[in-house]
Design an enzyme around this catalytic site. Structure first.
Site, PDB file in Angstrom:
ATOM      1  N   ALA A  96     -66.830  24.843  35.622  1.00 56.92           N
ATOM      2  CA  ALA A  96     -66.652  25.344  34.265  1.00 56.92           C
ATOM      3  C   ALA A  96     -65.226  25.198  33.752  1.00 56.92           C
ATOM      4  CB  ALA A  96     -67.054  26.821  34.216  1.00 56.92           C
ATOM      5  N   LYS A  97     -64.270  25.155  34.679  1.00 53.85           N
ATOM      6  CA  LYS A  97     -62.842  25.066  34.340  1.00 53.85           C
ATOM      7  C   LYS A  97     -62.457  26.112  33.300  1.00 53.85           C
ATOM      8  CE  LYS A  97     -62.803  20.209  35.564  1.00 53.85           C
ATOM      9  NZ  LYS A  97     -64.253  19.948  35.654  1.00 53.85           N
ATOM     10  N   ARG A  98     -62.838  27.349  33.540  1.00 51.99           N
ATOM     11  CA  ARG A  98     -62.609  28.435  32.596  1.00 51.99           C
ATOM     12  C   ARG A  98     -61.243  29.082  32.795  1.00 51.99           C
ATOM     13  NH1 ARG A  98     -66.721  26.377  30.451  1.00 51.99           N
ATOM     14  NH2 ARG A  98     -68.573  27.581  30.036  1.00 51.99           N
TER      15      ARG A  98
END
Length: 154
Positions: A96-98
């Site tokens: 997700a690379k949040r």
């Protein structure tokens, strides 16, 4: 009895499969093999086939959320159905690379860990440590912190 942590589960699965294969599901509609429609139905059919074929050899499954989010609620429903197909012993990584301000990151943690039941998540540290703290603080889950990407300009 509490469920083992992510790293213990990953180690157990790696020992059971005798491989470190992490099955990535990044379904680009235009790159689907022939016979699969270039839409959400084709993505789901192809991803199900991937899971069926690779799960016996996979230590974990990593899905890139963007490829599902691009289809809105229907895409997220497909992702949830695919997630539900994974046996309990197969760790699921939400690519997700949040990261964001604290309150937003807290809600991201709920969405990814509690709703989607991700065992691990990818996070982007470039907004500062407070932007990923809510994702890192979950002792029952794991976060992979982005250090460098495969982008040519990285």
């Amino acid at each position: 009895m509490s469920r083992p942590g992510y790293l213990e589960r990953l180690a157990g699965r790696t020992a059971a499969t005798r491989t470190v294969l992490c099955l990535g599901i990044d379904p680009q509609p235009s790159a689907l093999p022939g016979g699969f429609s270039e839409d959400l139905h084709g993505i789901e059919a192809f991803a199900r086939l991937l899971l069926e074929a690779a799960l016996p050899c996979a230590s974990a499954v990593k899905a890139n959320l963007a490829f599902f989010e691009a289809f809105g609620a229907d895409g997220l429903a497909v992702l949830e159905r695919l997630r539900a197909r994974l046996p309990d012993d197969v760790p699921f990584i939400a690519d997700a690379k949040r990261a964001d301000i604290g309150t937003t990151a807290e809600r991201q943690a709920v969405a990814l860990f509690d709703r989607l039941a991700a065992d691990a998540v990818t996070v982007n540290p470039y907004l500062g440590s407070e932007a990923i703290a809510p994702l890192l603080e979950r002792a029952d889950r794991f976060s992979y912190v982005l250090c460098r990407t495969s982008n040519p300009g990285a």
